[in-house]
Scaffold this active site. Structure first.
Site, PDB file in Angstrom:
ATOM      1  N   THR A 156       0.876  -1.209  -0.082  1.00 24.59           N
ATOM      2  CA  THR A 156      -0.051   0.030   0.015  1.00 24.59           C
ATOM      3  C   THR A 156       0.965   1.191  -0.015  1.00 24.59           C
ATOM      4  O   THR A 156       1.317   1.552  -1.037  1.00 24.59           O
ATOM      5  CB  THR A 156      -1.064   0.070   1.374  1.00 24.59           C
ATOM      6  OG1 THR A 156      -0.133   0.068   2.621  1.00 24.59           O
ATOM      7  CG2 THR A 156      -1.915  -1.144   1.046  1.00 24.59           C
TER       8      THR A 156
ATOM      9  N   LYS B  55       4.068  -6.848   4.100  1.00 27.61           N
ATOM     10  CA  LYS B  55       3.933  -5.194   3.613  1.00 27.61           C
ATOM     11  C   LYS B  55       3.885  -4.702   5.239  1.00 27.61           C
ATOM     12  O   LYS B  55       3.349  -5.239   5.979  1.00 27.61           O
ATOM     13  CB  LYS B  55       3.033  -5.144   2.658  1.00 27.61           C
ATOM     14  CG  LYS B  55       1.585  -5.597   3.096  1.00 27.61           C
ATOM     15  CD  LYS B  55       0.682  -4.610   4.170  1.00 27.61           C
ATOM     16  CE  LYS B  55       0.631  -3.327   3.174  1.00 27.61           C
ATOM     17  NZ  LYS B  55      -0.226  -2.590   4.090  1.00 27.61           N
TER      18      LYS B  55
ATOM     19  N   THR C  57      -1.101  -1.382   9.163  1.00 25.61           N
ATOM     20  CA  THR C  57      -1.523  -2.934   8.722  1.00 25.61           C
ATOM     21  C   THR C  57      -0.400  -3.461   8.112  1.00 25.61           C
ATOM     22  O   THR C  57       0.396  -3.090   7.485  1.00 25.61           O
ATOM     23  CB  THR C  57      -2.628  -3.029   7.745  1.00 25.61           C
ATOM     24  OG1 THR C  57      -3.835  -2.538   8.275  1.00 25.61           O
ATOM     25  CG2 THR C  57      -2.862  -4.455   7.225  1.00 25.61           C
TER      26      THR C  57
ATOM     27  N   GLU D 106       6.635   5.087   7.540  1.00 23.92           N
ATOM     28  CA  GLU D 106       6.326   6.334   6.976  1.00 23.92           C
ATOM     29  C   GLU D 106       7.058   7.535   7.401  1.00 23.92           C
ATOM     30  O   GLU D 106       7.029   8.027   8.331  1.00 23.92           O
ATOM     31  CB  GLU D 106       5.019   6.480   7.095  1.00 23.92           C
ATOM     32  CG  GLU D 106       4.208   5.477   6.317  1.00 23.92           C
ATOM     33  CD  GLU D 106       2.344   5.348   6.525  1.00 23.92           C
ATOM     34  OE1 GLU D 106       1.751   4.901   5.937  1.00 23.92           O
ATOM     35  OE2 GLU D 106       2.277   6.108   7.594  1.00 23.92           O
TER      36      GLU D 106
ATOM     37  N   ASN E  28       0.320  10.957   6.021  1.00 19.41           N
ATOM     38  CA  ASN E  28      -0.846  10.636   6.859  1.00 19.41           C
ATOM     39  C   ASN E  28      -1.941  11.831   6.870  1.00 19.41           C
ATOM     40  O   ASN E  28      -3.226  11.405   7.168  1.00 19.41           O
ATOM     41  CB  ASN E  28      -0.602  10.045   8.200  1.00 19.41           C
ATOM     42  CG  ASN E  28       0.281   8.813   8.021  1.00 19.41           C
ATOM     43  OD1 ASN E  28      -0.957   7.611   7.342  1.00 19.41           O
ATOM     44  ND2 ASN E  28       1.306   8.556   8.243  1.00 19.41           N
TER      45      ASN E  28
ATOM     46  N   SER F 139      -6.699  11.058   0.146  1.00 18.92           N
ATOM     47  CA  SER F 139      -7.283  11.806  -1.039  1.00 18.92           C
ATOM     48  C   SER F 139      -6.161  11.302  -2.161  1.00 18.92           C
ATOM     49  O   SER F 139      -5.380  10.636  -2.110  1.00 18.92           O
ATOM     50  CB  SER F 139      -6.697  13.346  -0.877  1.00 18.92           C
ATOM     51  OG  SER F 139      -5.534  13.544  -0.015  1.00 18.92           O
TER      52      SER F 139
END
Lengths: 412, 412
Positions: free
Chosen positions: A160, A186, A197, A284, A407, A412
């Site tokens: 993702t 992942k 996740t 991230e 985040n 969007s």
């Protein structure tokens, strides 16, 4: 969305040896992503055993509930994983999607529906059409392959916000027979123990009974996937599955502690830790890979709780991002972790330099080597509580503007 | 360091009526800040009672330990507060600094040392010279004043990363006698329940015995300072003190539940909540003021734990910053809070619009009014778990680039 590869990424994706009895195909489902495969189908030979570790979330996804109910049977013939929609908090519609998916896969594999495993990752709360996945599966059958390329395609299809695909492999012997472990995972929403996740799929051709597989998977998860700052109980969808096809030809093993499993156990834990740390490296917005070793706690459980409290502290993480050896924030995190600690016995070492002891900065402390260490991509924090023998090691990454970018507008 | 005032700040600092029996002076200590006062001395008339709520951190600061040991006496004659250095994790040197400080203040007030209260906020782990504060205090005596300007100066002297000074006041009657409550607070490292030192000082001229004061302060703290995302147990230095000089002339009250305290109780809680919410409004980097109301939980304790889990979720906070009504992240936070919840009974309402129920998005959900609400500065999240009567309300703010800016280089 992140568009550049994490600076902490490994040099490349490893070549994963195929695992006898495992055929994989990927496709684009049309659910969310364009121009990339986002659906994986793995078909497993008869006789495959399975073990799993699933999120403890009370608001877990429909696929997680399905897997939890199926695991007691201990056998598996197919796995279906999609990225882009988590099928979580989708009510009865979510259950219908799972039902249609497992029925379609069971027809393909020629098995019972509770031998089909499913996992979904992506946005929460957006229902899928019941046949959104099921209708795509039959067309994937001709593409099923038992090769390295198929494993890598699987690793890529389940991504993702990941900026790189994560794979790991080992080959070892069980009683003189060589067996292979190949797996991929992942996960990258990693800065918080939150909705990050994590999915992981491990395949081996070893012949090992389901209870023994489960015993090993559960034990090693505590020191790998549950030692990074996404806990197993924090996402609605966290799923880790281990499949053993038995095609390698070793004498079937039923005891996780059997001597002939010694090398296999070590190899399995290495693969799991390798994948878990790759997830941290794809945190991230991460620019620093941080190892936190905590010793001297009352017991191992206390050690892990304190280490994770430090690892999850936004103030510690932002200091790491700023290359600031602000050890006071580490002390503060230790103090609020809810486990026994004595201010005056704590020793904190960063990059091998002792910074504080006896309740204060060590006399003559020279910040220069610590500052130099903080400028690197790999940061080692060592904490000694000085009150017992409990220890734990956890891994995390820093908290940066990149995390906010990713985040603040994920949907969007 | 933040240099502009928070967009969520009130219009201005309120005029705080002076409290009979309280004289305040401020000064620049030279410890850290230049060009501003960073030290406050309050001298209290004889007969002043005191109550306090202190951090539960196991690595708490030397001043916190001092206050905790002194509170059982229940009487106070002076308070000394400095900003810029928390005197936390400073070992025996920290204790020596406190000792010298309270001795100097006791000489000024003509009291015992355990009638002197101290609080420090700022960097952790940097020892102060023992007399760093003590040597400044005698020079402040001529400046001691019982007026509104002195109260405001006190509010400003205790600021660290605060972008505005925080004050609140009420006047009510106890048995026909008008009494005043004037107080101020500091705190802004608010996005995390972490090292966000919160200091609060409340003064009243009411005559109320220390145990009754303590009962009220403890009760109202749970619904004010401990209902924002800095918990009382999370900083090394959190300190909230309430002083009652008894100079208003009301008949002394010893029972916190006495009928004549009805209005006073209400006023005290209002002042405390007002100050607590001002701290949220000064959350580091905050652009949104967020109220989270949780009802239908198993009990009030469970409700608060779940509400705080939602309020502290980095993924929820970044979504709020991005004006993204990503309610899936709220569901995920509820699921990992560790309290009972049933996915299919949860109802989430944002800005008055019901978004999800029965385990999924409500049919025909129109995101437009929610998106419009999210664009505002004040966001209301209402969660109904649907399983009991437990309820709680907490307040937080969003997680933005500003937070990273402030905390990535706090010490530099």
């Amino acid at each position: 969305m992140a568009t550049t590869v994490s600076p902490l990424a490994p040099a490349g994706f490893p070549t994963l040896p195929p695992v006898a009895g495992v055929r994989i195909a990927t496709a684009n489902s049309g659910i969310r992503y364009k121009g990339r495969d986002d659906l994986m189908l793995a078909v497993l030979d008869e006789g495959t055993t399975v073990a799993g570790v699933l999120t403890k979330s009370l608001t877990c996804s429909a696929p997680v509930i399905w897997c939890r109910d199926s695991l007691p049977r201990g056998s598996a013939r197919a796995v279906v994983v999609n990225a882009g929609n988590a099928n979580a908090f989708t009510g009865k519609a979510g259950d219908a999607t799972v039902q249609a998916t497992v029925e379609a896969a069971a027809r393909i594999a020629g098995c019972a529906t509770d031998e089909v495993y499913v996992a979904s990752t992506g946005v929460i709360g957006i229902p899928l059409a019941a046949d959104a996945i099921a209708k795509v599966l039959p067309g994937m059958v001709p593409a099923l392959k038992n090769d390295s390329a198929a494993l890598e395609a699987g690793a890529r299809a389940i991504m993702t916000t990941d900026t790189f695909a994560k794979g790991s492999t080992r080959q070892v012997a069980i009683g003189g027979t060589t067996v292979t472990i190949s797996g991929f995972a992942k996960g990258s929403g990693m800065i918080a123990p939150d909705m990050a996740t994590m999915l992981g799929f491990l395949f081996t051709d070893a012949a090992i009974a389901a209870p023994a597989l489960q015993s090993m998977l559960s034990e090693f998860t505590e020191r790998s996937f549950n030692a990074i700052t996404v806990d197993g109980d924090t996402s609605t969808s966290d799923t880790l599955l281990l499949f053993a096809t038995g095609k390698a030809g070793n004498a079937p093993v039923t005891d996780a502690r059997a001597p002939e499993l010694t090398d296999f156990r070590k190899a399995l834990e290495e693969v799991m830790l390798d994948l878990a740390l790759q997830i941290v490296r794809d945190g991230e917005g991460a620019t620093k890979f941080v190892s936190i070793t905590l010793v001297g706690a009352e017991n191992d459980v206390a050690a892990k709780r304190i280490a994770l409290t430090v690892a999850n502290s936004p103030l510690v993480k932002t200091a790491l991002a700023g290359e600031d050896a602000n050890w006071g924030r580490i002390v503060a995190a230790i103090g609020r972790a809810g486990e026994r600690a004595d201010r005056d016995l704590i020793k904190i070492t960063i990059g091998g330099t002792l910074i504080c002891a006896e309740g204060m900065e060590v006399p003559g402390y020279d910040e220069a080597p610590v500052a130099a260490h903080m400028k690197g991509q790999e940061i080692d924090v060592h904490i000694d509580l000085g009150i017992g023998t409990g220890k734990s090691r956890v891994w995390t990454c820093d908290l940066t503007h990149g995390y906010i970018d990713i985040n603040g507008s994920y949907r969007s």
